[in-house]
Design an enzyme around this catalytic site. Structure first.
Site, PDB file in Angstrom:
ATOM      1  N   GLY A 133      29.149  20.364 -36.914  1.00  0.00           N
ATOM      2  CA  GLY A 133      29.182  18.908 -37.068  1.00  0.00           C
ATOM      3  C   GLY A 133      30.691  18.406 -37.540  1.00  0.00           C
ATOM      4  CG  LEU A 141      34.876  17.002 -33.836  1.00  0.00           C
ATOM      5  CD1 LEU A 141      34.927  16.430 -32.420  1.00  0.00           C
ATOM      6  CD2 LEU A 141      36.238  17.191 -34.170  1.00  0.00           C
ATOM      7  NE  ARG A 160      31.891  13.058 -32.047  1.00  0.00           N
ATOM      8  CZ  ARG A 160      32.858  12.415 -32.465  1.00  0.00           C
ATOM      9  NH1 ARG A 160      33.623  11.669 -31.793  1.00  0.00           N
ATOM     10  NH2 ARG A 160      33.132  12.730 -33.789  1.00  0.00           N
ATOM     11  CE1 TYR A 200      22.231  12.043 -44.739  1.00  0.00           C
ATOM     12  CE2 TYR A 200      22.447  10.442 -46.311  1.00  0.00           C
ATOM     13  CZ  TYR A 200      22.977  11.579 -45.690  1.00  0.00           C
ATOM     14  OH  TYR A 200      24.182  12.091 -46.121  1.00  0.00           O
TER      15      TYR A 200
END
Length: 373
Positions: A62, A64, A90, A195
């Protein structure tokens, strides 16, 4: 398998709408892992410590998101450019791609993630793939897949291959029944967001793998993190980043929390340094595996007043988002981080005035700030 179809559609929609770099891709969710029996056969292992090798071989998942690029820069300066691999699903910007090793890594693809660890001889793993609080509430199935299933994959791979594993936690791991001012390391945790629930799950699973299988698991509960080189990413504390961009661009800022909402906050440089320090700390110095860390605590009104010292004409209004306000009202107002300060010497550098000055210095001065100064 309805959950797979739901998650796949959700991922597609999310990527098209926001380009979220949370370490996921449009693939069926595979619940693959190492069985406890398989890991237990290696229960006596220990991860490679800093003193046992010249440098760790690092993977950041993760990467980015808000913290990954900055962490990679810090670790590359510390351990060498080619020893730190940044990953995401990405395509990175050119400056990120050419700054050091970057690879595609999907945390929901167990086999691919395992191959990356093996082929690159990874010894440290920083697991930053997650959907944040507000985004997670808007898409619970996706948050459940990324934040929980992805974590399980990472835990199994880390245990199997003797990694030192860092998983960040958050102020969101606490809930309305937790003591809020201050919030100690050990207390009631009953969060009311997916979360927060997933982060409590990560804390407990990491500690379980540590005590059951010997996994060198380390975790910090981050406060709200403020940085100038990333855009807000769907968190409840994002107002504290947005105010600087709006002050620079328009001179007008609309806050989605009440002016007196007090939350713990930290400048990104302190956050990244704390992460490296806890990873380098000797295992015998750690009295626990999950620590609070803190630097400052302020309200939107207090932040706005400090910002207006640099941009006096900044106009601040409040349009409260009920979902985010409810989340903020369930979170700590102040973190008690005495254990981190005692065990491995944690000490922050940035208080509110230094934070604001540094943010404006990073973003650059314009006519408003020049006139103010």
């Amino acid at each position: 398998m309805p959950i797979v179809r739901t998650v796949s559609r959700a991922v597609s929609q999310l990527l098209q709408s926001s380009g979220c770099g949370c370490g996921i891709s449009i693939v069926p969710v595979r619940f693959i892992g190492v069985s406890p029996r398989q890991v237990a056969s290696d229960a006596g292992f220990h991860s490679v410590s800093f003193s046992e090798s010249d440098h760790p071989r690092v993977l950041i998942t993760g990467g980015l998101g808000q913290l990954g690029v900055g962490l990679a820069k810090l670790l590359r300066k510390r351990f060498g450019k080619n020893n730190v691999i940044l990953s995401d699903i990405r395509k990175p910007a050119d400056n990120v791609f050419y700054s050091g090793p970057f690879i595609y890594a999907d945390i929901l693809d167990y086999k691919n993630l395992r191959e990356i660890v093996v082929n690159n001889r990874i010894t440290w793993l920083f697991h930053y793939s997650a959907l944040l609080s507000a985004v997670g509430e808007a898409n619970v199935p996706l948050a459940r897949a990324v934040n929980i299933t992805g974590l399980h994959n990472v835990l199994d791979i880390a245990a199997e291959h003797n990694l030192r594993l860092f998983v960040p936690s958050t102020i969101g791991a606490f809930g309305p029944t937790s003591p809020r001012d201050p919030t100690p390391d050990l207390c009631i945790q009953r969060p009311r967001t997916i979360y927060g629930v997933s982060k409590v799950h990560a804390e407990l699973m990491g500690e379980y793998y540590h005590y059951r299988y010997g996994l060198d698991f380390r975790c910090l509960r981050y406060p709200g993190i403020i940085s100038a080189d990333s855009q807000p990413g769907g968190g409840t504390t994002d107002y504290a980043v947005q105010i600087f961009h709006d002050a620079m661009k328009t001179g007008k800022f609309q806050c989605n929390l009440k002016p007196d909402t007090r939350l713990p906050m930290m400048y990104i440089d302190d956050c990244l340094r704390a992460t490296l320090e806890v990873m380098e700390a000797p295992a015998e110095a750690l009295s626990m595996r999950t620590y609070n860390i803190s630097a400052m605590s302020f309200t939107p009104e207090e932040l706005a007043q400090e910002v207006q010292k640099h941009v006096p004409e900044l106009q601040v209004t409040y349009n409260v988002d009920k979902v985010r306000q409810a989340i903020a009202d369930s979170w700590p107002m102040n973190f008690d981080d005495r254990n981190a300060r005692r065990d491995w010497g944690w000490k922050h550098d940035y208080d509110l005035p230094e934070l604001v000055t540094t943010m404006f210095s990073f973003l650059g001065s314009d006519s408003r700030i020049a006139q103010a100064n």
